[in-house]
Scaffold this active site. Structure first.
Site, PDB file in Angstrom:
ATOM      1  N   GLU A 199      -5.141  -8.665   0.783  1.00 25.46           N
ATOM      2  CA  GLU A 199      -5.795  -8.248   2.025  1.00 25.46           C
ATOM      3  C   GLU A 199      -7.281  -8.063   1.755  1.00 25.46           C
ATOM      4  O   GLU A 199      -7.680  -7.553   0.720  1.00 25.46           O
ATOM      5  CB  GLU A 199      -5.251  -6.923   2.589  1.00 25.46           C
ATOM      6  N   GLU A 218       0.810  -1.220   0.000  1.00 27.32           N
ATOM      7  CA  GLU A 218       0.000   0.000   0.000  1.00 27.32           C
ATOM      8  C   GLU A 218       0.849   1.278   0.000  1.00 27.32           C
ATOM      9  O   GLU A 218       0.758   2.096   0.928  1.00 27.32           O
ATOM     10  CB  GLU A 218      -0.953   0.000   1.204  1.00 27.32           C
TER      11      GLU A 218
END
Length: 470
Positions: free
Chosen positions: A366, A168
């Site tokens: 995720e 991320e």
């Protein structure tokens, strides 16, 4: 009608967490990270003033934890390496042999138990000494990262199944330069653009180094991606969605996977004088060293509409100059996290990757549901009965299965997270794990979802009412 949904052979079932959120400081020697420094400066910013010094204490419980991975059906697991642990003199210098020993022992134990190690190199945990040198705004820090990455490849490469340069990378840019949830909590888009560019360059340079070593693994990146939906088909709403998509989704996805930057993004940066500094050779490096595998983190969609109010031209330049968030009536919410639950978004994301990114090998890296006060759902044996999490997992995976059936190259699903772990700023307010953690004594207890996960992995699927799919 309920039917068995079965996933492809050798599907990756597992979960993910990060070093800073799970390891604890341990006794190997570790440099101070930005999170540890920020806690000393502003402990009031952290929920219940809980820091990352102990967390899940994985560094002292890893053998027990790996057995719990087996008991919850893991055949793979994504962890991160702590840059500050590998180089405790501040992120450079000589590698720490105690850190190498810990990670080799951890990875060896995982492999011995049939759990493929997916290793991420950077998950928000900049050594503070390097942040003082400019963090991702600094070319010196880029060089330090490449040295760190190369060291990890050499010291641990024989034990790792897949590597990832960043998790991320959009997060620290938003948090550090725009929205104030990462240290140093600035408001400066242009500095954020510079940090983003150097992050992308660091990703490419690490891949370049990886390829030179010719390891028997792949390397990629993990991106948090939210499909962007306009409020309506009105042209102003569509334009707002296109700009948001360029800023939040394509900004890292395009250069890290395709090797090029989206034209719309570049146009905006030039028009508003927000372009980063770079060298022509940097663009060549980025073009020639792209991800070989892509991790997709999906939690919620992004819904936007055209702005209804004027911008203050004296205020700082921000993405919100171009849009407003759209609060769609009737949406389902995870009230604890403030996120919309929209399972079809994970399908739309997979289709986007199939159609616009060469159907690169990918996996859901995720996806998960944080819930507060899970003690409410404990039975008399101390087990959390989290049927809501089981439903969440099944509903999202049903759409992943649909995407796979339509040709998407999705190889696995990793839940966030394995054992309840420390969360940035929010500490243990919301729990995400398949396994619950007692903060007082570090006792781990498998939740009902953990039992479900083992059964799902064993069957390579689950029974589901497919009429629930749109």
């Amino acid at each position: 009608m309920e039917e068995m949904i079965t996933f492809p052979k050798d599907f990756w079932w597992g979960s993910a967490w990060s070093a800073e959120q799970a390891e604890g400081r341990g006794n190997t020697g570790k440099a101070e990270t930005v999170w540890e420094h920020w806690f000393k400066e502003e402990p009031n910013r952290f929920y219940n003033r809980i820091d990352s010094s102990v967390t899940t204490d994985h560094i002292n419980h890893y053998k027990e934890d790996i057995q719990l991975m087996k008991e919850t059906g893991h055949n793979s697991f994504r962890l991160s390496i702590s840059w500050a642990r590998m180089f405790p003199d501040g992120g450079t210098g000589k590698v720490n042999p105690k850190a190498v020993e810990f990670y080799r022992n951890l990875l060896t134990e995982m492999n011995k138990n049939g759990i493929k190690p997916f290793v991420n190199l950077y998950h928000f945990d900049m050594p503070f000494a390097l942040q003082e040198k400019g963090g991702w705004e600094s070319r010196e820090v880029v060089d330090a990262y490449v040295n760190y990455a190369t060291t990890c490849f050499k010291e641990l490469g024989d034990l790792v199944y897949h590597w990832f340069t960043f998790n991320e990378p959009l997060g620290p840019i938003l948090g550090s330069y725009l929205e104030g949830f990462h240290y140093p909590a600035l408001v400066d888009f242009k500095r954020g653009a510079q940090a983003a560019f150097y992050t992308i360059l660091a990703h490419a340079l690490a891949i370049q180094s990886f390829k030179e070593l010719q390891l028997n693994s792949k390397i990629g990146v993990i991106l948090n991606l939210s499909p962007t939906y306009p409020r309506s088909q009105q042209p102003a709403d569509i334009k707002a969605a296109e700009i948001v998509d360029a800023l939040y989704t394509r900004s890292f996805l395009d250069p890290m996977v395709k090797g090029t930057f989206p034209e719309k993004l570049v146009e905006i940066l030039k028009e508003y004088d927000q372009m980063p500094i770079y060298e022509a050779a940097d663009l060549t490096v980025i073009e020639q060293n792209t991800a070989q595998i892509l991790g997709l983190n999906y939690y919620e969609p992004r819904r936007v509409k055209a702005r209804l109010t004027a911008i203050n031209p004296e205020g700082p330049f921000l993405p919100e100059w171009f849009y407003e968030n759209y609060d769609m009536p009737g949406k389902r919410m995870n009230i604890y996290r403030g996120w919309e639950i929209y399972e079809k978004g994970i399908y739309d994301l997979c289709i986007d990757i199939r159609d616009n990114y060469g159907n690169i090998e990918a996996f859901i890296s995720e996806n998960g549901m944080g819930v507060a006060d899970e003690e409410r759902f404990m039975n008399d044996k101390g087990q959390v009965i989290d049927d809501y999490r089981i439903d969440y997992i099944k509903d999202h995976l049903a759409y992943v299965h649909k995407a796979i059936s339509e040709g998407c190259n999705i190889k696995g699903y990793h839940l966030w997270t394995f054992i309840d772990c420390w969360s940035w700023i929010n500490a243990y307010k919301n729990r995400y794990g398949l396994v619950s953690l007692n903060l007082e004594n570090q006792k781990r207890t498998i939740k009902k979802s953990g039992e479900f996960y083992k059964e799902m992995s064993r069957n390579n699927g689950f029974v589901y009412d497919t009429h629930r799919l749109v």
